[in-house]
Each structure stands twice: as C-alpha cells, then as structure tokens.
Design an enzyme around this catalytic site. Structure first.
Site, PDB file in Angstrom:
ATOM      1  N   GLU A   1       0.828  -1.213   0.000  1.00  0.00           N
ATOM      2  CA  GLU A   1       0.000   0.000   0.000  1.00  0.00           C
ATOM      3  C   GLU A   1       0.858   1.257   0.000  1.00  0.00           C
ATOM      4  O   GLU A   1       0.453   2.286  -0.517  1.00  0.00           O
ATOM      5  CB  GLU A   1      -0.908   0.014   1.251  1.00  0.00           C
ATOM      6  CG  GLU A   1      -2.344  -0.340   0.934  1.00  0.00           C
ATOM      7  CD  GLU A   1      -3.273  -0.263   2.136  1.00  0.00           C
ATOM      8  OE1 GLU A   1      -4.252  -1.013   2.112  1.00  0.00           O
ATOM      9  OE2 GLU A   1      -3.051   0.505   3.093  1.00  0.00           O
TER      10      GLU A   1
ATOM     11  N   HIS B   1       8.708 -26.748   0.114  1.00  0.00           N
ATOM     12  CA  HIS B   1       8.082 -27.860  -0.602  1.00  0.00           C
ATOM     13  C   HIS B   1       6.936 -27.367  -1.478  1.00  0.00           C
ATOM     14  O   HIS B   1       6.042 -28.132  -1.828  1.00  0.00           O
ATOM     15  CB  HIS B   1       7.604 -28.916   0.399  1.00  0.00           C
ATOM     16  CG  HIS B   1       8.745 -29.466   1.210  1.00  0.00           C
ATOM     17  ND1 HIS B   1       9.433 -30.600   0.861  1.00  0.00           N
ATOM     18  CD2 HIS B   1       9.360 -28.986   2.314  1.00  0.00           C
ATOM     19  CE1 HIS B   1      10.409 -30.816   1.738  1.00  0.00           C
ATOM     20  NE2 HIS B   1      10.379 -29.847   2.631  1.00  0.00           N
TER      21      HIS B   1
ATOM     22  N   LYS C   1     -13.440   1.407  -1.654  1.00  0.00           N
ATOM     23  CA  LYS C   1     -14.371   1.696  -0.548  1.00  0.00           C
ATOM     24  C   LYS C   1     -15.567   2.475  -1.086  1.00  0.00           C
ATOM     25  O   LYS C   1     -16.719   2.181  -0.768  1.00  0.00           O
ATOM     26  CB  LYS C   1     -13.681   2.545   0.530  1.00  0.00           C
ATOM     27  CG  LYS C   1     -12.780   1.774   1.485  1.00  0.00           C
ATOM     28  CD  LYS C   1     -12.355   2.687   2.658  1.00  0.00           C
ATOM     29  CE  LYS C   1     -11.385   2.017   3.602  1.00  0.00           C
ATOM     30  NZ  LYS C   1     -11.020   2.811   4.775  1.00  0.00           N
TER      31      LYS C   1
HETATM   32  O1  PA5 Z   1      -3.618   1.294   6.064  1.00  0.00           O
HETATM   33  C1  PA5 Z   1      -4.724   1.791   5.999  1.00  0.00           C
HETATM   34  O2  PA5 Z   1      -4.910   2.994   6.157  1.00  0.00           O
HETATM   35  C2  PA5 Z   1      -5.940   0.926   5.739  1.00  0.00           C
HETATM   36  O3  PA5 Z   1      -5.630  -0.414   5.648  1.00  0.00           O
HETATM   37  C3  PA5 Z   1      -6.943   1.110   6.868  1.00  0.00           C
HETATM   38  O4  PA5 Z   1      -6.358   0.721   8.073  1.00  0.00           O
HETATM   39  C4  PA5 Z   1      -8.208   0.301   6.605  1.00  0.00           C
HETATM   40  O5  PA5 Z   1      -8.735   0.628   5.354  1.00  0.00           O
HETATM   41  C5  PA5 Z   1      -9.243   0.552   7.693  1.00  0.00           C
HETATM   42  O6  PA5 Z   1      -9.599   1.905   7.750  1.00  0.00           O
HETATM   43  P1  PA5 Z   1     -10.269   2.507   9.053  1.00  0.00           P
HETATM   44  O7  PA5 Z   1      -9.281   2.504  10.148  1.00  0.00           O
HETATM   45  O8  PA5 Z   1     -10.693   3.912   8.700  1.00  0.00           O
HETATM   46  O9  PA5 Z   1     -11.463   1.641   9.366  1.00  0.00           O
END
Ligand code: PA5
Length: 475
Positions: free
Chosen positions: A302, A331, A445
C-alpha cells in the site's frame, strides 16, 4: 521486562546481505560500486525522513510512537487488567491496518494454540480478530463466543469502513438483545474528534476509547493503541516492544547506508526493483513470525504501489509482496524461486534461539535415511534448512538476504517492526512518492458505498451500473 545493556546487545537484530552482492552472485548481484553510487540518494531519503518525522500533516506521526505514549501505555495497562478480569473473550473488529498488526503480534508472542489452552494457562481472554465480512466466519465466531462475556475492540480511524461498521451493527444489536449495556462491552480505537465512532460513543454515553493519532495511518499503527491494547490484554509486554522500536530508531539515526539497517534494506530493494525484481518474498523460518508477512505485505504494497510522484509525474512503482513460510514453502514455492524468472528478492527471517528445541530421538537405526536425524533437535533442523535454502538460492544466482532475530520476543519484534516501517519510508522517499496515502483503497471503498446505496454516491452507482459483465465474456 527490564533488559540489561548486555541483554540488549544480545537481542540486537542484524541484516546479512552477503547473498545480494556480486561477490556471491556473480554478475547477478549488486556490486560495491553500485551500492556506493546510491549513497547520495540514500542520504537524501534519510534526510527527508529525518526532517519530516513526527509531522502529522505528512502522516509521519508514527516515528514518535516509541517515545510519546507514557500516559497512554499506563491507561492501556489498567484497561487490559480490567478486561482480563471481566471477560472470557476479546474480539478485535477491524480490517487492514486495524487488524494485521494485532494478528501478527498475537501469533508472534503468544502460544500458537493460545485459544485452546485452559484458562489457567492463558495470560488473558480468548482472542479473535474479525477482519473480513464473510458471513460464515461471522456466524461461526458467534457460535463459539457468548457476546455478553466478550469485549469487542472496534478499531477504525474513520468509523466509516463498511466492513468494520457492519460488524459493529451486528454486535451492538446482539448485545442489546442480550440485555447488555453496549458501552460496557465495547472499546473504541478511533480518531480523536472526527469519525463516526466518536458520534456513536457520545450517543452511548461515553464509550472507553483510545485515539488513533492524526499522523498515524492504519498500516503504521501497530505501535499505537491499535496494537498496544490487544497486545496488553494478551499479557504481551508492550513497554519492551516500544523499547525495541526505539532501539532500532537509534540505529536509523545515521545516514550511512552500511550502518543503518532500514536504509540498507531500502537501498537494496530499490536497486533490485530498478533491476526488474518486481516481487519481494518474505520468508520467516518461524511459525511465530508467519503473520508478520501479512502485516509487511500491506505496509510494503500500500505504501509503495503508486502511479504518480510527489511532483506530479506519472510512475508505476512498487513491488509485489509474496508471503512464504520456511520450511513449509520449500516444498511448494522454492522451486520457482530457484529456477523461475529472475524477478524476486527473497528476505529470510531467521531465528537464533527458538522458545522450544524439540530433541529428535534416535530410532530406525537400520535406515540411514532416517536415523541421521536422531540426536539433533527440530531447532537445528529448521535452522539448517534455512541456511541450506539461502545457499541453494545463492548458487542459482538469486538475490536474497537475511534479517536475523536472536529470538522472537517483544524486544526483537519491536525492532523488526520499526525496521520495516523505516525501510518503507526510505524506499518511498527514494521513489519520490506519497508513501502514506492509499487512493487505490479509497476507490474500492467508495464503489462499495455506491453499490449498497449510501447517499451521495449516485455518480459512482451509475458508472457501476454501466459496467455490468458482458454476456459474451461469460463462458
Ligand atoms: O492502512 C490503511 O490505512 C488501511 O488499511 C486502513 O487501516 C483500513 O482501510 C481501515 O480503515 P479505518 O481505520 O478507517 O477503518
């Protein structure tokens, strides 16, 4: 756990990059000259991170977590004590950065069959993390817990994540039906002022809440209350984890890439990525470290998977993280790593001393293929296989390096997490991208909101309606 100076030295994690070098890999490795040629870039990345650390507006507040949480840690420890006394189960409701850290720390530092242990042998309640909206999983969790005896830690910065909030709606409804005052059985970890959980807390008359600080994004949040509360409930020594992180931070103060472990890893990976190594395999030789690969996969993917530089130029950078487990995946995937395309860097996580040794008894003396194992330990076996796999990959000209943990404990885990976080920040700076946003995640989202009829998403809904499958493309 109070560690002496001597113990801290013994528990120092190291990076061995011998098998990345051209000395080992011939023409397929990185020469000292190439590494030196990246010194300037590494120095600039180091300076960028050093200058901007702690800045909330740049989402770099995570760098200060090892230092600025004394009061929060004390509060978390007090809450954890109450939770342990009062509840049979502790369930995290969260996803992505709100779930992968707690899963990883639980698996790393608790018994591998923790929930199956009798109560007297556990340091806390049974522990579950619900990080999906698979209806079967949700229902089957409810088959094994009594909601009235369960503490639900709802972790969401925005309080607007469909998955987490759907879970919350189900749980709050069940608590209500069970005649429980909801606020007694939930703890929120969320934004300080914004976000829906703040509103819900007010409506319920004040839910015990922890703050996910402004400058800490989900994937950099394990050392904030997101990870610290679940860990403390499990009896994990969170102060020592933070000390481990601080110890790594100290080692990252230098801009000398041959001395700063995170800068070294970032530079090696950067050079490798520019040389077509689009896949980064993380292969811990430890079941306890198995889920660090999931946590790291999110952090690396990410953060680095971006299509535009900070100055607006198009780019398509990033490295696909692949999770592997030693020895299990020897394996399964190692055949590909050894003989397939030259498109990977393998990072091994090796362990010096396992919690258990498991001696292998002598036996089958008339079958040499089996009897040679007798008298060794499983610890020796897993370590030998780790070394042997690194050797085989190197012989085949494949880039690999090893991060060595003297043991798996709070102190080494804290160091490792911080190393990976700093490595990610440095690599992002080298690519000149925004390491800390995730527009690709946000797009998905929003599309979900549109599909489920959330007001304000009509345009997306129309777009989605026009993107129905082509019947001719369905076989
Ligand atoms: O790294 C990130 O920002 C995302 O993975 C969020 O943690 C995830 O989308 C969850 O978002 P939120 O904390 O607003 O529920």
């Amino acid at each position: 756990m109070k560690l002496s100076e001597e113990q801290r030295k013994e528990m120092r994690i190291t990076v061995d990059y011998t098998n990345m070098t051209d000395k080992r890999l011939g023409g397929k490795g990185i020469s000292a000259h190439t590494l030196d040629a990246h010194k300037k870039l590494a120095k600039a990345a180091h300076a960028y991170v050093a200058e901007n650390r702690g800045k909330d507006e740049l989402f770099m507040g995570w760098t200060e977590l090892p230092y600025n949480q004394n009061e929060i840690v004390a509060d978390i420890l007090a809450t954890a004590k109450l939770v342990r006394r009062k509840f049979e189960n502790f369930v995290v409701l969260g996803i992505g950065g709100s779930a992968l850290g707690p899963i990883m720390a639980f698996n790393a530092l608790c018994h591998l069959h923790y929930n199956d242990l009798p109560k007297s042998k556990r340091r806390g309640p049974r522990f579950f993390v619900e990080d999906n909206v698979d209806p079967v999983r949700m229902k089957e969790l409810l088959d094994v817990i009594d909601v009235s005896k369960t503490c639900f830690n709802v972790i969401s910065k925005s309080g607007a994540t469909s998955e987490t909030m759907a879970q919350y709606l189900i749980i709050s409804d069940l608590l209500q039906k069970a005649g429980v005052n909801i606020k007694e059985n939930v703890i929120f970890t969320t934004d300080a002022a914004r976000g829906n959980l703040v509103k819900i807390s007010a409506r319920l008359g004040g839910v015990k809440s922890y703050v996910l600080p402004d400058g800490v994004g989900g994937r950099f949040s394990e050392l904030s209350p997101v990870g610290l509360l679940p860990a403390a409930v499990l009896g994990i020594d969170i102060k020592t984890m933070l000390k481990g992180a601080a110890a790594m931070d100290k080692r990252c103060k230098t801009a000398d890439l041959r001395k700063n472990p995170a800068l070294l890893c970032a530079t090696l990976q950067y050079i490798a990525m520019n040389d077509g190594k689009n896949i980064g395999v993380l292969m811990p030789y430890s079941d306890n470290l198995r889920y660090i690969s999931d946590w790291y996969a999110q952090l690396w993917a990410e953060s680095l998977g971006k299509n535009v530089t900070l100055d607006g130029k198009p780019c398509h950078v990033g490295q696909t993280p692949v999770k592997a487990l030693g020895v299990t995946d020897q394996h399964s995937q190692v055949q590909l790593y050894t003989e397939g395309p030259y498109d990977k860097v393998v990072t091994f996580l090796s362990v010096g001393s396992y919690k258990e040794k498991m001696p292998i008894p002598h036996g089958c003396e008339d079958i040499p293929d089996v009897s040679f194992l007798g008298g060794h330990t499983m610890e020796e076996l897993i370590q030998a296989e780790n070394r042997a796999t690194a050797f085989a990959l190197t012989k085949a000209g494949r880039m690999n390096y090893t991060i060595h943990l003297p043991a798996v404990n709070e102190y080494t885990l804290g160091q490792l997490l911080f190393l990976f976080e700093m490595q990610t920040a440095y690599a992002g700076a080298m690519f000149n991208i925004d390491t800390f946003n995730q527009p690709g995640v946000e797009a998905g989202k929003k599309a979900t909101f549109a599909l489920l009829g959330k007001p304000g998403y009509d345009l997306q809904r129309r777009e989605l309606e026009n993107s129905a499958s082509d019947p001719d493309a369905i076989v």
